[in-house]
Motif scaffolding. Structure first.
Motif, PDB file in Angstrom:
ATOM      1  N   ASN A 199     -41.050 -37.497 -85.194  1.00 42.07           N
ATOM      2  CA  ASN A 199     -41.470 -36.809 -83.907  1.00 42.07           C
ATOM      3  C   ASN A 199     -41.172 -37.790 -83.016  1.00 42.07           C
ATOM      4  O   ASN A 199     -40.733 -37.390 -81.779  1.00 42.07           O
ATOM      5  N   ASN A 200     -41.478 -39.029 -83.084  1.00 38.25           N
ATOM      6  CA  ASN A 200     -41.489 -40.046 -82.210  1.00 38.25           C
ATOM      7  C   ASN A 200     -39.758 -39.949 -81.808  1.00 38.25           C
ATOM      8  O   ASN A 200     -39.224 -40.384 -80.567  1.00 38.25           O
ATOM      9  N   VAL A 201     -38.833 -40.300 -82.993  1.00 37.89           N
ATOM     10  CA  VAL A 201     -37.623 -40.128 -82.937  1.00 37.89           C
ATOM     11  C   VAL A 201     -37.020 -38.983 -81.783  1.00 37.89           C
ATOM     12  O   VAL A 201     -36.171 -39.354 -81.139  1.00 37.89           O
ATOM     13  N   ASP A 202     -37.414 -37.883 -82.430  1.00 42.45           N
ATOM     14  CA  ASP A 202     -36.925 -36.571 -81.580  1.00 42.45           C
ATOM     15  C   ASP A 202     -37.448 -36.741 -80.102  1.00 42.45           C
ATOM     16  O   ASP A 202     -36.535 -36.446 -79.264  1.00 42.45           O
ATOM     17  N   LEU A 203     -38.860 -37.437 -79.856  1.00 37.77           N
ATOM     18  CA  LEU A 203     -39.120 -37.034 -78.449  1.00 37.77           C
ATOM     19  C   LEU A 203     -38.292 -38.455 -77.563  1.00 37.77           C
ATOM     20  O   LEU A 203     -37.788 -37.841 -76.640  1.00 37.77           O
ATOM     21  N   PHE A 204     -38.216 -39.538 -77.955  1.00 36.18           N
ATOM     22  CA  PHE A 204     -37.092 -40.306 -77.193  1.00 36.18           C
ATOM     23  C   PHE A 204     -36.012 -39.902 -77.279  1.00 36.18           C
ATOM     24  O   PHE A 204     -35.396 -40.194 -76.228  1.00 36.18           O
ATOM     25  N   ASN A 205     -35.297 -39.375 -78.308  1.00 38.57           N
ATOM     26  CA  ASN A 205     -33.822 -38.713 -78.341  1.00 38.57           C
ATOM     27  C   ASN A 205     -33.928 -37.692 -77.092  1.00 38.57           C
ATOM     28  O   ASN A 205     -32.706 -37.441 -76.343  1.00 38.57           O
ATOM     29  N   LEU A 206     -34.974 -36.804 -77.329  1.00 43.60           N
ATOM     30  CA  LEU A 206     -34.912 -35.456 -76.122  1.00 43.60           C
ATOM     31  C   LEU A 206     -34.967 -36.166 -74.854  1.00 43.60           C
ATOM     32  O   LEU A 206     -34.377 -35.736 -73.991  1.00 43.60           O
ATOM     33  N   LEU A 207     -35.723 -37.257 -74.664  1.00 44.59           N
ATOM     34  CA  LEU A 207     -36.054 -37.798 -73.275  1.00 44.59           C
ATOM     35  C   LEU A 207     -34.750 -38.312 -72.862  1.00 44.59           C
ATOM     36  O   LEU A 207     -34.526 -38.395 -71.712  1.00 44.59           O
ATOM     37  N   GLU A 208     -33.906 -38.976 -73.583  1.00 45.72           N
ATOM     38  CA  GLU A 208     -32.761 -39.806 -73.348  1.00 45.72           C
ATOM     39  C   GLU A 208     -31.628 -38.714 -72.581  1.00 45.72           C
ATOM     40  O   GLU A 208     -30.982 -38.974 -71.573  1.00 45.72           O
ATOM     41  N   ILE A 209     -31.833 -37.318 -73.278  1.00 49.84           N
ATOM     42  CA  ILE A 209     -31.084 -36.358 -72.993  1.00 49.84           C
ATOM     43  C   ILE A 209     -31.548 -35.938 -71.471  1.00 49.84           C
ATOM     44  O   ILE A 209     -30.748 -35.641 -70.805  1.00 49.84           O
ATOM     45  N   LEU A 210     -32.764 -35.581 -71.666  1.00 44.37           N
ATOM     46  CA  LEU A 210     -33.410 -34.840 -70.376  1.00 44.37           C
ATOM     47  C   LEU A 210     -33.298 -35.946 -69.226  1.00 44.37           C
ATOM     48  O   LEU A 210     -33.281 -35.251 -67.926  1.00 44.37           O
ATOM     49  N   LEU A 211     -33.323 -37.246 -69.251  1.00 46.00           N
ATOM     50  CA  LEU A 211     -33.411 -38.202 -68.242  1.00 46.00           C
ATOM     51  C   LEU A 211     -32.097 -38.735 -67.886  1.00 46.00           C
ATOM     52  O   LEU A 211     -32.024 -39.540 -67.035  1.00 46.00           O
ATOM     53  N   ASP A 212     -30.999 -37.914 -68.265  1.00 48.52           N
ATOM     54  CA  ASP A 212     -29.665 -38.471 -68.263  1.00 48.52           C
ATOM     55  C   ASP A 212     -29.269 -37.858 -66.795  1.00 48.52           C
ATOM     56  O   ASP A 212     -28.753 -36.837 -66.465  1.00 48.52           O
ATOM     57  N   GLY A 213     -29.406 -38.890 -65.717  1.00 47.26           N
ATOM     58  CA  GLY A 213     -28.927 -38.572 -64.326  1.00 47.26           C
ATOM     59  C   GLY A 213     -27.474 -38.446 -64.008  1.00 47.26           C
ATOM     60  O   GLY A 213     -26.995 -37.934 -62.976  1.00 47.26           O
ATOM     61  N   SER A 214     -26.547 -38.560 -65.174  1.00 50.26           N
ATOM     62  CA  SER A 214     -25.027 -38.889 -64.844  1.00 50.26           C
ATOM     63  C   SER A 214     -24.508 -37.372 -65.153  1.00 50.26           C
ATOM     64  O   SER A 214     -23.311 -37.163 -65.140  1.00 50.26           O
ATOM     65  N   ARG A 215     -25.535 -36.472 -65.904  1.00 52.26           N
ATOM     66  CA  ARG A 215     -24.597 -35.317 -66.170  1.00 52.26           C
ATOM     67  C   ARG A 215     -25.462 -34.216 -65.115  1.00 52.26           C
ATOM     68  O   ARG A 215     -26.474 -34.189 -64.818  1.00 52.26           O
ATOM     69  N   PRO A 216     -24.571 -32.902 -65.242  1.00 48.21           N
ATOM     70  CA  PRO A 216     -25.230 -31.909 -64.610  1.00 48.21           C
ATOM     71  C   PRO A 216     -26.074 -31.083 -65.320  1.00 48.21           C
ATOM     72  O   PRO A 216     -26.106 -31.201 -66.297  1.00 48.21           O
ATOM     73  N   ALA A 217     -27.248 -30.361 -64.432  1.00 46.13           N
ATOM     74  CA  ALA A 217     -28.303 -29.766 -65.270  1.00 46.13           C
ATOM     75  C   ALA A 217     -27.598 -28.906 -66.380  1.00 46.13           C
ATOM     76  O   ALA A 217     -28.532 -28.706 -67.554  1.00 46.13           O
ATOM     77  N   GLY A 218     -26.845 -28.099 -66.177  1.00 47.18           N
ATOM     78  CA  GLY A 218     -26.365 -27.060 -67.246  1.00 47.18           C
ATOM     79  C   GLY A 218     -26.042 -27.790 -68.449  1.00 47.18           C
ATOM     80  O   GLY A 218     -26.330 -27.473 -69.770  1.00 47.18           O
ATOM     81  N   GLU A 219     -25.169 -29.014 -68.508  1.00 40.99           N
ATOM     82  CA  GLU A 219     -24.895 -29.782 -69.756  1.00 40.99           C
ATOM     83  C   GLU A 219     -26.134 -30.121 -70.371  1.00 40.99           C
ATOM     84  O   GLU A 219     -26.196 -30.400 -71.626  1.00 40.99           O
ATOM     85  N   ILE A 220     -27.055 -30.878 -69.305  1.00 34.02           N
ATOM     86  CA  ILE A 220     -28.210 -31.470 -70.217  1.00 34.02           C
ATOM     87  C   ILE A 220     -29.066 -30.243 -70.844  1.00 34.02           C
ATOM     88  O   ILE A 220     -29.484 -30.599 -71.951  1.00 34.02           O
ATOM     89  N   ARG A 221     -28.980 -29.045 -70.273  1.00 33.67           N
ATOM     90  CA  ARG A 221     -29.799 -27.986 -71.026  1.00 33.67           C
ATOM     91  C   ARG A 221     -29.116 -27.658 -72.385  1.00 33.67           C
ATOM     92  O   ARG A 221     -29.832 -27.395 -73.290  1.00 33.67           O
ATOM     93  N   SER A 222     -27.626 -27.556 -72.368  1.00 33.29           N
ATOM     94  CA  SER A 222     -26.985 -27.319 -73.543  1.00 33.29           C
ATOM     95  C   SER A 222     -27.179 -28.342 -74.549  1.00 33.29           C
ATOM     96  O   SER A 222     -27.461 -27.794 -75.794  1.00 33.29           O
ATOM     97  N   ARG A 223     -27.249 -29.485 -74.205  1.00 31.45           N
ATOM     98  CA  ARG A 223     -27.317 -30.488 -75.166  1.00 31.45           C
ATOM     99  C   ARG A 223     -28.933 -30.425 -75.640  1.00 31.45           C
ATOM    100  O   ARG A 223     -29.064 -30.850 -76.943  1.00 31.45           O
TER     101      ARG A 223
END
Length: 319
Positions: A199-223
């Protein structure tokens, strides 16, 4: 009459997540021991959120308090004799440039609480030397060491100080005479933690995706959708991720839709919550409706029509 949303507060969500002994121990093992399983979940017990926590192991003790602005999760173990404190900066956009000083204050409070508790034993001078009685502390008394870890959940890379010296303007000749105070920092957006709890692995992996300011919102959502479906991410993890990035999430919708498309609910309420915040902030700074519409489009990567929908819903006037 429309059913009122039951929005979950970020601090409540994260407090609930980190109260789990397995996740709690796993995080601190990753930060303090490189992932070695030194702290055992069954050695932990909850303490009053407003009091210090002791986390002990068979050979030495660590103390932890989990805190994110309003949240404090404290644990007690039975072996090490060290107090571990977890602080979290829950702001999604802002870095706390005074954090080293705040950490120093939290640690002082933990030590002061131990001192005050210890001093109550000495109501008179029986068996004490004069200096001990005046100090309300025997020469042989010892307190639990305090280790504080700060978890930063913001989108921007941390560019603030990580020690008290970083906050001070010190002449180089005097630097060695000014006591420093170091903070241990974990950036949720990107880190090299060795975690074992899935669960911690998934949490921090998901946060890395959600907090990626270099990608557009649509791509973040899809990932993020792809990750949650592929990994079959637990509901508690998705809710913790939502809380960590300070999103308003409609719990009623989560209950109605179940686990299959939970992320869709999260994403919808995330965007709506951010829209409300942008609109409120815009009015606070005296921006016009047109300026607010522009900010909504840029920050949320949405169409003008959708921006107008949010402004009609949360704004002061019809557009």
């Amino acid at each position: 009459m429309a059913k009122k949303k039951r929005n979950l507060k970020p601090d409540i969500i994260l407090k609930s997540y980190w109260r789990d002994n397995g996740r709690f121990a796993d995080l601190f093992n990753a930060v303090l021991f490189g992932g070695e399983r030194v702290i055992q979940p069954d050695e932990l017990e909850d303490l009053d959120a407003e009091s210090s926590t002791i986390l002990e192991h068979r050979k030495h003790a660590e103390g932890i308090a989990a805190s994110r602005d309003n949240i404090k999760v404290r644990k007690k173990s039975t072996a090490y004799g060290i107090e571990l404190v977890m602080l979290g900066n829950e702001s999604q956009e802002h870095i706390d440039y005074a954090m080293p000083m705040r950490v120093m204050g939290y640690d002082y409070s933990a030590y002061k609480k131990q001192y005050d508790s210890n001093a109550t034993k000495y109501k008179d001078a029986d068996g004490m030397e004069e200096d001990e009685y005046l100090s309300r502390m025997k020469r042989t008394d010892r307190f639990l060491p305090v280790i504080t870890v700060t978890v930063y959940y913001g989108r921007k890379p941390w560019n603030g100080a990580t020690s008290l010296h970083g906050m001070l303007d010190i002449p180089e000749e005097l630097r060695r005479y000014v006591n420093d105070y170091r903070m241990l920092l974990v950036e949720a957006r990107k880190n090299d933690l060795v975690l074992h709890d899935m669960n911690n692995v998934d949490l921090f992996n998901l946060l890395e995706i959600l907090l990626d300011g270099s990608r557009p919102a649509g791509e973040i959502r899809s990932r993020a959708i792809g990750y949650t479906k592929e990994r079959r991410v637990d509901k508690a993890v998705i809710m913790a991720a939502a809380g960590a990035v300070d999103n308003k999430i409609d719990y009623n919708a989560l209950e109605q839709r179940g686990d299959v498309d939970m992320y869709t609910v999260f994403e919808e309420t995330r965007v709506e919550g951010r829209a409300e915040e942008i609109i409120e902030t815009g009015y606070e700074f005296g921006l016009s409706d047109d300026d607010i519409l522009g900010r909504l489009q840029r920050k949320l990567d949405i169409s003008l029509e959708m921006a107008r929908t949010y402004l009609r819903k949360y704004g002061k006037q019809t557009v």
